[in-house]
Design a protein around this motif. Structure first.
Motif, PDB file in Angstrom:
ATOM      1  N   HIS A   1       5.137  -1.775 -11.477  1.00  0.00           N
ATOM      2  CA  HIS A   1       4.501  -2.806 -10.661  1.00  0.00           C
ATOM      3  C   HIS A   1       5.558  -3.584  -9.883  1.00  0.00           C
ATOM      4  O   HIS A   1       6.471  -4.146 -10.504  1.00  0.00           O
TER       5      HIS A   1
ATOM      6  N   GLU B   1       3.510   2.613 -15.712  1.00  0.00           N
ATOM      7  CA  GLU B   1       3.134   1.937 -14.475  1.00  0.00           C
ATOM      8  C   GLU B   1       4.310   1.098 -14.013  1.00  0.00           C
ATOM      9  O   GLU B   1       4.864   0.311 -14.786  1.00  0.00           O
TER      10      GLU B   1
ATOM     11  N   SER C   1       3.630   9.015  -8.783  1.00  0.00           N
ATOM     12  CA  SER C   1       2.363   9.094  -8.062  1.00  0.00           C
ATOM     13  C   SER C   1       1.939   7.699  -7.625  1.00  0.00           C
ATOM     14  O   SER C   1       1.752   6.806  -8.468  1.00  0.00           O
ATOM     15  N   SER C   2       1.804   7.514  -6.315  1.00  0.00           N
ATOM     16  CA  SER C   2       1.370   6.210  -5.831  1.00  0.00           C
ATOM     17  C   SER C   2      -0.071   5.974  -6.245  1.00  0.00           C
ATOM     18  O   SER C   2      -0.906   6.867  -6.188  1.00  0.00           O
ATOM     19  N   ALA C   3      -0.325   4.770  -6.716  1.00  0.00           N
ATOM     20  CA  ALA C   3      -1.670   4.366  -7.107  1.00  0.00           C
ATOM     21  C   ALA C   3      -1.990   3.073  -6.354  1.00  0.00           C
ATOM     22  O   ALA C   3      -2.209   2.028  -6.937  1.00  0.00           O
ATOM     23  N   ILE C   4      -1.932   3.168  -5.053  1.00  0.00           N
ATOM     24  CA  ILE C   4      -2.175   2.109  -4.079  1.00  0.00           C
ATOM     25  C   ILE C   4      -1.094   1.028  -4.138  1.00  0.00           C
ATOM     26  O   ILE C   4      -0.215   1.013  -3.297  1.00  0.00           O
ATOM     27  N   ASN C   5      -1.139   0.131  -5.130  1.00  0.00           N
ATOM     28  CA  ASN C   5      -0.170  -0.968  -5.153  1.00  0.00           C
ATOM     29  C   ASN C   5       0.842  -0.870  -6.296  1.00  0.00           C
ATOM     30  O   ASN C   5       1.663  -1.761  -6.463  1.00  0.00           O
TER      31      ASN C   5
ATOM     32  N   GLN D   1       9.222   2.656   1.422  1.00  0.00           N
ATOM     33  CA  GLN D   1       7.949   1.947   1.296  1.00  0.00           C
ATOM     34  C   GLN D   1       8.077   0.704   0.422  1.00  0.00           C
ATOM     35  O   GLN D   1       7.388  -0.297   0.639  1.00  0.00           O
TER      36      GLN D   1
ATOM     37  N   GLU E   1       2.892  -7.842  -7.233  1.00  0.00           N
ATOM     38  CA  GLU E   1       1.640  -7.291  -7.757  1.00  0.00           C
ATOM     39  C   GLU E   1       1.461  -7.682  -9.223  1.00  0.00           C
ATOM     40  O   GLU E   1       0.346  -7.956  -9.668  1.00  0.00           O
TER      41      GLU E   1
ATOM     42  N   ASN F   1       0.866  -1.180   0.000  1.00  0.00           N
ATOM     43  CA  ASN F   1       0.000   0.000   0.000  1.00  0.00           C
ATOM     44  C   ASN F   1       0.903   1.231   0.000  1.00  0.00           C
ATOM     45  O   ASN F   1       1.440   1.604   1.033  1.00  0.00           O
TER      46      ASN F   1
ATOM     47  N   ILE G   1       1.999   5.255  -0.568  1.00  0.00           N
ATOM     48  CA  ILE G   1       1.439   6.569  -0.271  1.00  0.00           C
ATOM     49  C   ILE G   1       2.401   7.644  -0.756  1.00  0.00           C
ATOM     50  O   ILE G   1       3.607   7.555  -0.525  1.00  0.00           O
TER      51      ILE G   1
END
Length: 155
Positions: free
Chosen positions: A50, A48, A113-117, A27, A54, A3, A5
């Protein structure tokens, strides 16, 4: 599941290398050794990033698609376009492949930019244009996306 942030601004050098901000790297520390997959974004001119764990969850979903349906095969092919495995090196840098730099229109200043996972990687100007769109009201969007109480506790 991770997760993430935060939103971070940084720079890319002429070779496509970026220094991962210390807070984001911290993180990502539980998944640093696994490596990452970087790909073209689905919505917008971003990339993206990943974490491999994930990515593996995503490919499990893709693997359930019926490959005898042309639409599914076309989606898988396009979804995987430009996909690369990448790592954050010992100096905390990530090398963005040249073709992905071109796809995302990355110049020098970028936004992570964090996009949750996952982490979205944007050219700063394009990120600002995408997030400052006057035609999109965040309140209306929140109501439409999150406003239905379907028993999951989100209301």
């Amino acid at each position: 599941m991770i997760n993430l942030i935060g939103t971070y601004e940084c720079k890319v050098d002429a070779k496509g290398r970026m220094l991962v901000p210390a807070d984001l790297k911290k993180q990502l520390s539980p998944v640093l050794q696994e490596g990452f997959v970087i790909k073209e974004g689905l919505f917008g001119s971003c990339l993206e990033l990943h974490p491999m764990s994930e990515w593996n969850l995503m490919t499990q979903k893709l693997n359930k698609l019926n490959r005898f349906k042309k639409k599914n095969v076309d989606f898988i092919r396009r979804f995987n376009k430009g996909v690369r495995m990448v790592e954050i090196d010992a100096a905390g840098r990530l090398l963005i492949p040249k073709d992905l730099v071109v796809f995302a229109g990355i110049k020098k200043e970028i936004v992570l930019s964090s996009a949750i996972n996952i982490v979205e990687i944007w050219d700063k100007e394009q990120y600002n244009a995408a997030t400052d769109d006057a035609d999109v009201d965040i309140g209306d969007l929140a109501e439409e996306v999150m406003g239905n109480d379907d028993g999951d506790g989100i209301s």
